[in-house]
Enzyme design. Structure first.
Site, PDB file in Angstrom:
ATOM      1  N   GLY A  94       0.754  -1.098   0.366  1.00 20.37           N
ATOM      2  CA  GLY A  94       0.028   0.220  -0.031  1.00 20.37           C
ATOM      3  C   GLY A  94       0.785   1.102   0.010  1.00 20.37           C
ATOM      4  O   GLY A  94       0.340   2.647  -0.037  1.00 20.37           O
ATOM      5  N   GLY A  95       2.404   1.241   0.133  1.00 24.47           N
ATOM      6  CA  GLY A  95       2.899   2.425   0.280  1.00 24.47           C
ATOM      7  C   GLY A  95       2.693   3.552  -1.036  1.00 24.47           C
ATOM      8  O   GLY A  95       2.649   4.415  -0.853  1.00 24.47           O
ATOM      9  N   LYS A  96       2.311   2.893  -2.318  1.00 21.96           N
ATOM     10  CA  LYS A  96       2.296   3.381  -3.356  1.00 21.96           C
ATOM     11  C   LYS A  96       0.747   3.647  -3.707  1.00 21.96           C
ATOM     12  O   LYS A  96       0.971   5.183  -4.412  1.00 21.96           O
ATOM     13  CB  LYS A  96       2.624   2.718  -4.821  1.00 21.96           C
ATOM     14  CG  LYS A  96       3.662   2.639  -4.997  1.00 21.96           C
ATOM     15  CD  LYS A  96       4.840   1.858  -6.184  1.00 21.96           C
ATOM     16  CE  LYS A  96       5.940   1.424  -6.761  1.00 21.96           C
ATOM     17  NZ  LYS A  96       6.178   0.631  -5.284  1.00 21.96           N
ATOM     18  N   CYS A 116      10.053  -3.610  -9.533  1.00 23.01           N
ATOM     19  CA  CYS A 116      11.058  -3.315  -8.867  1.00 23.01           C
ATOM     20  C   CYS A 116      12.754  -4.135  -9.326  1.00 23.01           C
ATOM     21  O   CYS A 116      13.278  -4.875  -8.204  1.00 23.01           O
ATOM     22  CB  CYS A 116      11.366  -3.460  -7.507  1.00 23.01           C
ATOM     23  SG  CYS A 116      10.568  -5.116  -6.272  1.00 23.01           S
ATOM     24  N   ASP A 160       1.815  -1.974 -10.455  1.00 23.07           N
ATOM     25  CA  ASP A 160       3.223  -2.123  -9.580  1.00 23.07           C
ATOM     26  C   ASP A 160       3.237  -3.821  -9.656  1.00 23.07           C
ATOM     27  O   ASP A 160       3.082  -4.642  -8.463  1.00 23.07           O
ATOM     28  CB  ASP A 160       2.932  -1.798  -7.947  1.00 23.07           C
ATOM     29  CG  ASP A 160       4.411  -1.791  -7.200  1.00 23.07           C
ATOM     30  OD1 ASP A 160       5.376  -2.591  -8.214  1.00 23.07           O
ATOM     31  OD2 ASP A 160       4.305  -2.081  -6.191  1.00 23.07           O
ATOM     32  N   ASP A 198      -5.352  -6.839  -4.854  1.00 26.59           N
ATOM     33  CA  ASP A 198      -4.382  -7.651  -4.300  1.00 26.59           C
ATOM     34  C   ASP A 198      -4.701  -8.477  -4.042  1.00 26.59           C
ATOM     35  O   ASP A 198      -6.048  -9.041  -3.952  1.00 26.59           O
ATOM     36  CB  ASP A 198      -3.550  -6.830  -3.510  1.00 26.59           C
ATOM     37  CG  ASP A 198      -2.306  -7.365  -3.334  1.00 26.59           C
ATOM     38  OD1 ASP A 198      -0.654  -7.045  -4.162  1.00 26.59           O
ATOM     39  OD2 ASP A 198      -1.698  -8.848  -2.894  1.00 26.59           O
TER      40      ASP A 198
END
Length: 364
Positions: free
Chosen positions: A144-146, A301, A248, A185
């Protein structure tokens, strides 16, 4: 081993520096909630707590079609700590003023947010477009950071907010009256991590409503390779509903080996093949759900080209309505690729290995 061989194939010029960089400890970065306080003010709070930091500013430029401004440029500011620090020692961390997030990861939300603003700006002259409600998707959103970063930008009261897209007419109404943000997700425990992060940052749906922000947030546990918005999972086709998608994507995470050294031991060559197929399945499922003129930001990433630029090249070759948006020389991060840009964890003061590609969907 196979990973060293692949890195030498992908990054022959950077190989020595890259392999050295992967053996170094990764720096700790903070993202400051700009809707709550300026980065500079929070830096002073850290100084007061005897925590030394540097402000890191990343500049991003990309070309925009059918817009009054052919090039869009944005700036992203974060903080790099001189020494790794426990989060409970960070001032006001529990109140959601700051989050631990790699500097290169902090590029995702501002880029897709700015692209969406460019889309709205290009469409504002369309007098027939009276629907001020937009739909956006964060796919593979956990932890959940982005997602939180995007919500912070959407909730802000400055130029980064979609509710404040610049209008030629000073008396013109906002081009956006409501934002519907869907986040998906595929694992329930990871969904719980999203909720935990949003709760600390005061960004759950009830917090947004109390702040009088007309943002509807819907978090769903679903498989991005099959999920379709508002339709039965068995449906043969899916409808274009989203104005922007942040993907992501799952990856081998080879860009964060500095933080998780076991990745270099546990990953296999077969993992790359399986992951690339998974990425392609997700892209092929989500793309039809993007409206014409909309943007999809593809992020990993990983530092392996098969998951990144080669994945994008293959995708575009199979989708005539997909156009790669060019990042310009204004960018002070990453290495330009045929499509997108690649960050490598070479400098011990810089962020992790991330890949970014911005796609726009054209009208058929």
């Amino acid at each position: 081993n196979w990973l060293a061989y692949q890195l030498k194939q992908d990054w022959s010029e950077q190989y020595d520096a890259l392999t050295q960089g992967l053996r170094q400890a990764a720096p700790m970065f903070l993202r400051v909630n700009s809707a709550a306080t300026p980065v500079e003010d929070y830096q002073q709070s850290l100084y007061g707590a005897e925590i030394d930091t540097d402000i890191v500013e990343l500049t991003t430029g990309f070309n925009v079609a059918n817009s009054s401004e052919t090039t869009t440029t944005l700036s992203t500011k974060g903080l790099r700590l001189h020494q790794t620090t426990a989060v409970n020692a960070l001032p006001h961390f529990a109140e959601g003023i700051a989050s631990v997030q790699d500097m290169h990861a902090q590029l995702a939300a501002p880029i897709i947010n700015k692209a969406l603003m460019a889309k709205l700006s290009a469409e504002k002259s369309d007098t027939e477009n009276t629907n001020n409600e937009i739909h956006i998707l964060d796919a593979c959103a956990a932890p959940g950071g982005k997602l939180a970063h995007w919500l912070e930008l959407l909730s802000s009261n400055d130029a980064s907010s979609l509710f404040h897209v610049k209008q030629d007419d000073a008396e013109a109404t906002s081009p956006v009256s409501k934002i519907k943000l869907t986040a998906i997700d595929n694992e329930a425990p990871r969904i719980e991590r999203i909720y935990d992060n949003l709760q600390r940052l005061n960004l759950k749906q009830q917090d947004l409503e109390q702040a009088e922000k007309n943002i509807a947030l819907n978090v769903i546990c679903a498989d991005a390779t099959r999920w379709q918005h508002g339709k039965n999972k068995k449906a043969a086709t899916n409808e274009p509903v989203f104005d922007a998608i942040l993907l992501d994507s799952p990856c081998t995470a080879t860009g964060v080996i500095r933080r998780h050294p076991d990745i270099s031991i546990l990953r296999t060559e077969e993992d790359i093949e399986q992951t690339a197929l998974l990425q392609a399945d997700i892209l092929h499922n989500l793309w039809p759900q993007l409206k014409a003129g909309g943007y999809l930001l593809y992020v990993t990433c990983s530092i392996l080209k098969q998951e990144n630029v080669e994945q994008m090249q293959d995708f575009i070759s199979h989708h005539n309505d997909a156009v790669a948006i060019e990042f310009t020389d204004d960018c002070n991060w990453g290495i330009a690729q045929t499509i997108g840009r690649q960050c490598l964890p070479i400098d011990i003061e810089s962020g992790d290995g991330f890949y970014y590609a911005l796609l726009q969907k054209t009208a058929e």
